[in-house]
Enzyme design. Structure first.
Site, short mmCIF file in Angstrom:
data_model
loop_
_atom_site.label_atom_id
_atom_site.label_comp_id
_atom_site.label_asym_id
_atom_site.label_seq_id
_atom_site.Cartn_x
_atom_site.Cartn_y
_atom_site.Cartn_z
N ASP A 69 0.85 -1.18 0.00
CA ASP A 69 0.00 0.00 0.00
C ASP A 69 0.89 1.24 0.00
OD1 ASP A 69 -2.53 1.45 0.40
OD2 ASP A 69 -1.70 1.90 2.37
N ASP A 404 -9.15 0.14 2.41
CA ASP A 404 -9.22 0.59 1.02
C ASP A 404 -10.54 0.16 0.37
OD1 ASP A 404 -6.74 1.53 1.48
OD2 ASP A 404 -5.72 0.45 -0.12
#
Length: 539
Positions: A69, A404
């Site tokens: 990420d 997310d």
């Protein structure tokens, strides 16, 4: 450079020819700034896409994080350069605003800086490059608006939401369970969403994790999960139709606000004090019983005597519950947080269909499930993991991945427009920006064409990370888009056999993609306009 010691034995460094060193200004400063931005982008480039690589980050105290990420990687990197810090802020802004696309936005900014460097070498002024980039970003955003597709969904029919969340999760470590995790994320968001106002409060979704089990055991609980157990081992572990008193006052005798001292010199005095204490506890427990409470959840602790009394009066209790959890329990059960026993009334009790204590594995760790609440507008995603890992790394990465997916589902409820992923949106925008460059007569058209070329860097990185020939693959997809005039062709990262992203169900949110382009352009413009870096210590 030389190392010397002062009279106290403390080391210091002598820099040779310090007086001859000059500060970078003008074009040299801009090129140095561009080099710093490109260096950060290069780190993240290999993490882009479903076949992107992971990064291992070691903290100062030795703890290790494995993630791909972008926001997490940059957040945990120790960055000193001020321009590199701007790139970290860029990724953080994308994370705060959209929640997804944090790697792509930095790769995009790095490509824009690379193209800007070439334009500077051709003698084009940085302000003209910045203006050209601004024009090109407007063209790209408008083009995305034109090619975007809307889809309708409701509480019972939410497959497009799941497919979009699966696209987000496909680039994460947890991609083997992307279908089940995407469904959990979508159900959680729909449970707390206000579909009339098209708004979602993500604070109502609690994400808890516990090492052990496997990733497939991750579940959605329509209620609240508290990492606590009953205060006494002999209290009931299962309560049906619970009436919950939510307290922020402790089960202990009142304390004077002033400094005080109690002198006890006889057994009778001690006995009187003990009886008085017991009476206080009796009254507190009785007040809870009188209003009809069958479970007490307290923010503070209580001593053994109160605990013993609660158990004997058949009133289960949970202590040391955090403030945030108390608020969520109050929202979910429809109860009120009570600061004093005197204010406790039956109307202020929360209601839950079932409260149960569950233990995990052989560690005897226990958690409290509060389910079938009066108001189901608060849910918990309970993550299990540690599949082959003896620590919390997998849990933490799954939490980031779920975050997310939740953000993507929230964005789709706010704006249900999608574009197609796999680099398809960037390729079609590149073609649109390149075609629009001819309409601008000034020097800016060079910058606009450079912007179009920078857009190609995202599908190039996707192809490269998937083990394909980047230039050859991009050229083939581009010619396919031009020939058939269809903006849905992208890079076949998973080697499915088709470049049509509609068939592969690879979607991205329109607002997420637009935000990527606008944020990257904004930061690159800022970097291009910096021609001198002045330290406060210099003057």
């Amino acid at each position: 450079m030389a190392l010397a010691f002062d009279e106290f034995g403390r080391p210091f460094i002598i820099l040779r020819e310090q007086d001859q060193k000059t500060r970078l200004r003008g074009i040299d400063a801009q090129k140095a700034n561009i080099a710093a931005g490109k260096a950060v982008a290069r780190i993240l480039r290999s993490s882009l896409g479903p076949k992107g690589m992971d990064k291992m980050l070691q903290g100062p105290d030795g703890d290790v994080t494995i993630s791909n990420d972008g926001a997490t990687i940059l957040e945990q990197m120790d960055v000193d350069n001020q321009i590199a810090k701007l790139m970290v802020d860029l990724s953080r802004s994308q994370d705060y605003e959209i929640g997804d696309g944090t790697t792509g936005v930095v790769v995009m900014a790095g490509a824009l800086l690379e193209q800007a460097e070439r334009q500077l070498d051709r003698g084009i002024h940085p302000i003209r490059i910045a203006e050209g980039y601004e024009m090109a970003s407007r063209v790209a955003v408008e083009h995305l608006e034109r090619i975007a597709q809307k889809f309708e969904f409701d509480v019972n029919s939410y497959e497009p939401l799941v497919q979009t969340c699966m696209t987000t999760l496909s680039s994460k470590i947890v991609n083997r369970c992307k279908r089940s995790l995407a469904e959990i994320a979508v159900k959680a968001v729909l449970a707390v969403a206000d579909l009339e106002r098209r708004d979602v409060n993500l604070d109502l979704i609690k994400v808890e994790g516990k090492v052990g089990g496997k990733l497939e055991d991750t579940e959605l609980i329509y209620g609240i999960l508290v990492d606590k157990d009953m205060s006494h081992p002999q209290m009931p572990k299962h309560i049906e139709d619970a009436h919950i008193a939510i307290l922020t006052c402790p089960f202990e005798p009142p304390k004077p606000k002033t400094k005080h001292k109690v002198d006890i010199d006889t057994v009778e005095k001690f006995e009187t004090l003990r009886k008085q204490e017991q009476q206080y506890f009796d009254e507190m427990v009785q007040k809870c019983k009188d209003v009809g409470a069958t479970l007490v959840i307290c923010q503070w602790g209580f001593d053994d005597e109160a605990n013993h009394l609660l158990m004997h009066r058949n009133l289960p209790a949970v202590r040391w519950v955090g403030g945030v959890e108390l608020e969520l329990i109050a929202i979910a059960t429809g109860g009120r947080i009570v600061p004093r026993f005197q204010e406790l009334t039956p109307e202020k009790l929360g209601k839950a269909g079932m409260v149960r204590e569950k233990s995990f594995g052989t560690t005897k760790e226990r958690m409290l499930y509060i389910e079938h609440c009066a108001n189901s507008k608060a849910v918990t995603i309970f993550i299990r993991g540690g599949y082959g890992l003896g620590n919390k790394m997998m849990i933490e990465e799954t939490k980031r991945s779920i975050h997310d997916a939740l953000c993507v589902a929230r964005n789709l409820i706010r704006n249900n427009s999608i574009v197609y992923g796999g680099g398809a949106a960037e390729i079609t925008c590149s073609l649109a920006v390149d075609a629009a460059a001819d309409k601008y007569p000034g020097v800016e058209q060079y910058a606009i064409r450079a912007f179009a070329e920078a857009l190609d860097s995202v599908p190039m990185a996707l192809a490269e990370n998937s083990g394909l020939q980047p230039i050859e693959t991009l050229s083939a997809v581009k010619s396919q888009q031009i020939k058939e005039n269809i903006p849905f062709y992208g890079i076949d990262c998973n080697d499915v056999g088709t470049n049509d992203m509609r068939e592969q169900n690879v979607f991205e949110t329109l607002i997420g993609k637009q935000q990527q382009i606008l944020l990257a352009t904004q930061v690159v413009k800022m970097i291009l306009k910096i021609d001198d870096v002045i330290s406060n210590s210099e003057y």
